[in-house]
Design a protein around this motif. Structure first.
Motif, PDB file in Angstrom:
ATOM      1  N   PRO A   1     -70.429 -28.901 -12.715  1.00 51.52           N
ATOM      2  CA  PRO A   1     -69.270 -28.373 -13.278  1.00 51.52           C
ATOM      3  C   PRO A   1     -69.278 -27.171 -14.447  1.00 51.52           C
ATOM      4  O   PRO A   1     -70.554 -27.142 -15.001  1.00 51.52           O
ATOM      5  CB  PRO A   1     -68.704 -29.671 -14.559  1.00 51.52           C
ATOM      6  CG  PRO A   1     -69.595 -30.687 -13.950  1.00 51.52           C
ATOM      7  CD  PRO A   1     -70.516 -29.978 -12.878  1.00 51.52           C
ATOM      8  N   ARG A   2     -68.682 -26.267 -14.454  1.00 54.19           N
ATOM      9  CA  ARG A   2     -68.703 -25.140 -15.304  1.00 54.19           C
ATOM     10  C   ARG A   2     -68.133 -25.151 -16.415  1.00 54.19           C
ATOM     11  O   ARG A   2     -67.244 -26.277 -17.146  1.00 54.19           O
ATOM     12  CB  ARG A   2     -67.518 -24.110 -14.776  1.00 54.19           C
ATOM     13  CG  ARG A   2     -68.163 -23.415 -13.588  1.00 54.19           C
ATOM     14  CD  ARG A   2     -67.164 -22.330 -13.400  1.00 54.19           C
ATOM     15  NE  ARG A   2     -67.459 -21.763 -11.862  1.00 54.19           N
ATOM     16  CZ  ARG A   2     -68.527 -21.121 -11.692  1.00 54.19           C
ATOM     17  NH1 ARG A   2     -69.501 -20.674 -12.486  1.00 54.19           N
ATOM     18  NH2 ARG A   2     -68.817 -20.431 -10.322  1.00 54.19           N
ATOM     19  N   THR A   3     -68.749 -25.065 -17.559  1.00 47.76           N
ATOM     20  CA  THR A   3     -68.454 -25.126 -18.951  1.00 47.76           C
ATOM     21  C   THR A   3     -68.820 -23.703 -20.169  1.00 47.76           C
ATOM     22  O   THR A   3     -69.131 -23.033 -19.691  1.00 47.76           O
ATOM     23  CB  THR A   3     -69.541 -26.226 -19.849  1.00 47.76           C
ATOM     24  OG1 THR A   3     -69.658 -27.418 -19.044  1.00 47.76           O
ATOM     25  CG2 THR A   3     -69.132 -25.793 -21.221  1.00 47.76           C
TER      26      THR A   3
ATOM     27  N   PRO B   1     -62.720 -26.472  -4.451  1.00 44.50           N
ATOM     28  CA  PRO B   1     -63.360 -26.100  -5.763  1.00 44.50           C
ATOM     29  C   PRO B   1     -63.883 -25.365  -6.285  1.00 44.50           C
ATOM     30  O   PRO B   1     -63.648 -24.918  -7.426  1.00 44.50           O
ATOM     31  CB  PRO B   1     -63.800 -28.159  -5.721  1.00 44.50           C
ATOM     32  CG  PRO B   1     -62.980 -28.387  -4.157  1.00 44.50           C
ATOM     33  CD  PRO B   1     -62.665 -27.587  -3.002  1.00 44.50           C
ATOM     34  N   GLU B   2     -64.782 -24.990  -5.855  1.00 45.33           N
ATOM     35  CA  GLU B   2     -65.423 -24.336  -6.529  1.00 45.33           C
ATOM     36  C   GLU B   2     -64.915 -22.326  -6.830  1.00 45.33           C
ATOM     37  O   GLU B   2     -64.817 -21.766  -7.557  1.00 45.33           O
ATOM     38  CB  GLU B   2     -66.591 -23.305  -5.574  1.00 45.33           C
ATOM     39  CG  GLU B   2     -67.809 -24.395  -5.155  1.00 45.33           C
ATOM     40  CD  GLU B   2     -69.346 -23.216  -4.886  1.00 45.33           C
ATOM     41  OE1 GLU B   2     -69.696 -22.137  -5.350  1.00 45.33           O
ATOM     42  OE2 GLU B   2     -70.148 -23.926  -3.969  1.00 45.33           O
ATOM     43  N   ALA B   3     -63.543 -22.573  -5.483  1.00 49.24           N
ATOM     44  CA  ALA B   3     -63.358 -21.389  -5.400  1.00 49.24           C
ATOM     45  C   ALA B   3     -61.886 -21.261  -6.908  1.00 49.24           C
ATOM     46  O   ALA B   3     -61.760 -20.571  -7.865  1.00 49.24           O
ATOM     47  CB  ALA B   3     -61.925 -20.679  -4.539  1.00 49.24           C
TER      48      ALA B   3
ATOM     49  N   ILE C   1     -64.520 -25.858 -23.043  1.00 55.50           N
ATOM     50  CA  ILE C   1     -63.761 -26.008 -21.996  1.00 55.50           C
ATOM     51  C   ILE C   1     -64.590 -26.292 -20.311  1.00 55.50           C
ATOM     52  O   ILE C   1     -65.870 -25.862 -20.689  1.00 55.50           O
ATOM     53  CB  ILE C   1     -62.961 -24.969 -21.162  1.00 55.50           C
ATOM     54  CG1 ILE C   1     -61.758 -23.971 -22.564  1.00 55.50           C
ATOM     55  CG2 ILE C   1     -62.276 -25.477 -20.059  1.00 55.50           C
ATOM     56  CD1 ILE C   1     -61.725 -23.235 -22.132  1.00 55.50           C
ATOM     57  N   HIS C   2     -64.417 -27.560 -20.374  1.00 53.24           N
ATOM     58  CA  HIS C   2     -65.406 -28.161 -18.941  1.00 53.24           C
ATOM     59  C   HIS C   2     -64.337 -27.838 -17.632  1.00 53.24           C
ATOM     60  O   HIS C   2     -63.457 -28.502 -17.504  1.00 53.24           O
ATOM     61  CB  HIS C   2     -66.180 -29.716 -19.473  1.00 53.24           C
ATOM     62  CG  HIS C   2     -66.674 -29.282 -20.498  1.00 53.24           C
ATOM     63  ND1 HIS C   2     -67.579 -28.907 -20.778  1.00 53.24           N
ATOM     64  CD2 HIS C   2     -66.652 -30.325 -21.218  1.00 53.24           C
ATOM     65  CE1 HIS C   2     -68.685 -29.376 -21.895  1.00 53.24           C
ATOM     66  NE2 HIS C   2     -67.429 -30.203 -21.971  1.00 53.24           N
ATOM     67  N   ILE C   3     -65.220 -27.503 -16.112  1.00 52.11           N
ATOM     68  CA  ILE C   3     -63.784 -27.549 -15.670  1.00 52.11           C
ATOM     69  C   ILE C   3     -64.786 -28.463 -14.325  1.00 52.11           C
ATOM     70  O   ILE C   3     -65.686 -27.787 -14.652  1.00 52.11           O
ATOM     71  CB  ILE C   3     -63.537 -25.529 -14.860  1.00 52.11           C
ATOM     72  CG1 ILE C   3     -63.085 -25.039 -16.831  1.00 52.11           C
ATOM     73  CG2 ILE C   3     -63.498 -25.391 -14.330  1.00 52.11           C
ATOM     74  CD1 ILE C   3     -63.070 -23.426 -16.533  1.00 52.11           C
ATOM     75  N   GLY C   4     -64.782 -28.680 -13.316  1.00 52.29           N
ATOM     76  CA  GLY C   4     -64.834 -28.744 -12.427  1.00 52.29           C
ATOM     77  C   GLY C   4     -64.190 -30.313 -11.676  1.00 52.29           C
ATOM     78  O   GLY C   4     -62.523 -30.285 -12.081  1.00 52.29           O
ATOM     79  N   ALA C   5     -64.232 -30.254 -10.618  1.00 46.47           N
ATOM     80  CA  ALA C   5     -63.654 -31.579  -9.211  1.00 46.47           C
ATOM     81  C   ALA C   5     -64.233 -32.612 -10.410  1.00 46.47           C
ATOM     82  O   ALA C   5     -66.004 -32.526 -10.180  1.00 46.47           O
ATOM     83  CB  ALA C   5     -64.222 -31.207  -8.318  1.00 46.47           C
TER      84      ALA C   5
END
Lengths: 370, 370
Positions: free
Chosen positions: A10-12, A220-222, A24-28
């Motif tokens: 996940p990206r933060t 998901p990555e995109a 903001i935490h972003i991921g699948a």
């Protein structure tokens, strides 16, 4: 193994607002993992507010991500803009008080922009302000409401008239939630993503041109990258102009034309993002007529909007005067100054108030209708 | 020439809150003089909200102090605590939207604490926050709500449950408005004035002992000085503890006992200030039983409360258990810690959580009833 379980780390993104900063935490696959919610709870009392469209898909998963000793209450409201009212906020407050929740409770908004704005406002005013976590489940709310702190509801006499600035403790974006989003709404969210590229980031715009197919296929990555970059661009703009006097107006690219379409068609007929898509193309066309963009730039703008699955034409029944009236530029306001967000280049928007009225009317006459 | 026109130069106290700093102007005859309102208007749109008890006396005078080009609207609500609801806030928002007022409008709250708290909250949330000027017309609201930024309304399930922190642009205190205040309410306001002396300012307490007759006779210089000193003491405490974690609790001297009396009698039966007066005397008595105050200190406390026209005895029908239950110290909560504001000396309050339960029960048994 589901696709999400194979996904990237996940990206933060940290939104820097002094002592009100938040991640903001972003991921699948983030929903359901306690690591992403637990650090942001103010105490044991947790109220989840969601709607009838989202609850069947994600409510149980969200609850699985709460600590076992949490006192969890849930409130499921009807889906749709009609939920963005003071009456709904009142239901949240009733539920909080009936549960005996105190100042150390946490509200979690699980849903799109309507739920996020409404629950954020409920949190802002409950006992003069309690903790609030956003779990946006539409692309539009993920790239728009995650940053800026605007909360609020509609009033019968105006949209977003009642509200407050209130920052969440954290935003949790699980891109898996987009799997149940109608394609039309995914496209509407992509309009806002494209907007960030057009106003401020030509490199991102080029990336979007390459990756639009992957995005619409929910790769998901995109998705995570597009959402992170969009939130980062919005955060930069908001940080430069917290009080909404200057550069923040750039976020309204396409919105003056878009609001005219939405209002003329009746809110809810066109999705906001669909209207903004057409509005951005109109802004690009006008920028071309001013000699700023060349024909190829306008063509690229049209192509990416089309690639996102968005309409390129204004409503057939909307005449020039309809636009001018909705833009408050009708005959009663001949002295009104045109203040538009236009494009000096792809990736560089400006606030412009010198557009000759005739040029605007030419654009409105020539722009395609469907 | 009326008495007010012979009066002293108005006093101004600056409440220091960074960019949200604002002045409190205190004097006789301020209402009606444009010098005191005009600098704080955000634009031409002005909405005055008041109640049926205050409007006949002061609404016209307030309007005379607005610039001639102001677009003035007024909303007159019923008097009393029943007006401190979301329904009233809704009426303010309706009126603002019906008038077409924008973000540069200014709300003026003309009345006591109910009007100030409710209108402040309306201002906090209208279009995510608009300008707000307080014109408090009761002594209690002048010395209490003028400082601290707490706004809000009651909910059927709890007092002050819905609200926001929102600072006014200015507070305008015209001591002439106290001429129409019922004597009982003046006394209730004096309870809070005495409180500031007891918790933090022995010199002010001594001054109050000398000037109580002048205050009750509404002598303008004495009133202005008492109000200014009270606001200054509250501002100091709030500045030391904006988030209400520590020293701000001292402002609750007499309130734990007082709230028990108010709640037991049914809110509105005893005025808040009357209950706080008895509560402060109970706190002084308990401080004496702890060996902190001597008998003379308790006597002084009783004398000044009596001189303010306030009762010295708890309600006849309130037993020891009634107090304990309302203080959440009944048999179900034997482990609950007593956390009381007590007096180490006159002019020096402390937060104390080591009072033996037996000592408290002795006090509650011995304290006079009427």
């Amino acid at each position: 193994m589901t696709e999400s379980e194979t996904s990237i780390v996940p990206r933060t993104l940290q939104v820097a607002l002094g002592e009100r900063s938040y991640p903001i935490h972003i991921g699948a696959g983030l929903l359901g993992d306690p690591a992403w919610l637990t650090p942001y709870l103010a105490g044991r009392q947790v109220m989840i507010v969601t709607n009838e469209a989202v609850a069947p898909h994600y409510l149980a998963r969200l609850k699985a991500g709460l600590p076992s000793d949490a006192m969890v209450r849930e409130l499921v409201l009807p889906d749709g803009e009609a939920t963005k009212t003071l009456a709904s906020v009142g239901l949240v407050w009733d539920a909080l008080l009936e549960a005996g929740f105190n100042r150390r409770c946490t509200l979690i908004a699980l849903g799109g922009g309507v739920i996020g704005d409404m629950v954020g406002f409920a949190a802002a005013c409950y006992q003069r302000g309690v903790a609030f976590i956003q779990v946006p489940t539409t692309l539009l709310s993920q790239v728009d409401s995650s940053v800026g702190g605007k909360t609020g509801v509609n009033h019968p006499l105006g949209k977003n008239m009642i509200g407050a600035f209130w920052q969440p403790r954290a935003v949790l974006i699980d891109t898996d939630t987009l799997r149940t989003l109608p394609a039309k709404e995914l496209s509407a969210g992509l309009a806002e993503v494209i907007k960030y590229g057009l106003i401020r980031d030509a490199e991102f715009l080029a990336w979007l041109e390459d990756e639009m197919t992957a995005l619409r296929a929910l790769q998901p990555e995109a998705l995570a990258w597009a959402i992170e970059r969009s939130c980062r661009l919005k955060a930069e703009i908001v940080a430069e102009d917290e009080t909404e006097q200057g550069v923040r107006a750039l976020l309204n690219l396409g919105h003056t034309f878009g609001h005219a379409i939405e209002a003329h068609q009746g809110y809810g007929q066109w999705l906001h993002g669909e209207a903004v898509g057409v509005g951005m193309l109109m802004a690009a066309e006008l920028s071309h007529r001013l000699g700023w963009l060349n024909a190829g730039d306008v063509e690229r703008t049209a192509s990416i909007i089309a690639a996102a699955g968005l309409p390129l034409e204004a409503p057939a029944d909307m005449g020039v005067e309809d636009f001018l009236t909705r833009m408050r530029l009708d005959k009663k306001n001949v002295d009104e100054r045109l203040r538009l967000i236009l494009l000096e280049a792809l990736g560089r928007a400006v606030i412009h108030d010198q557009t000759p009225r005739e040029l605007l009317e030419e654009l409105l006459t020539a722009f395609p209708r469907s």
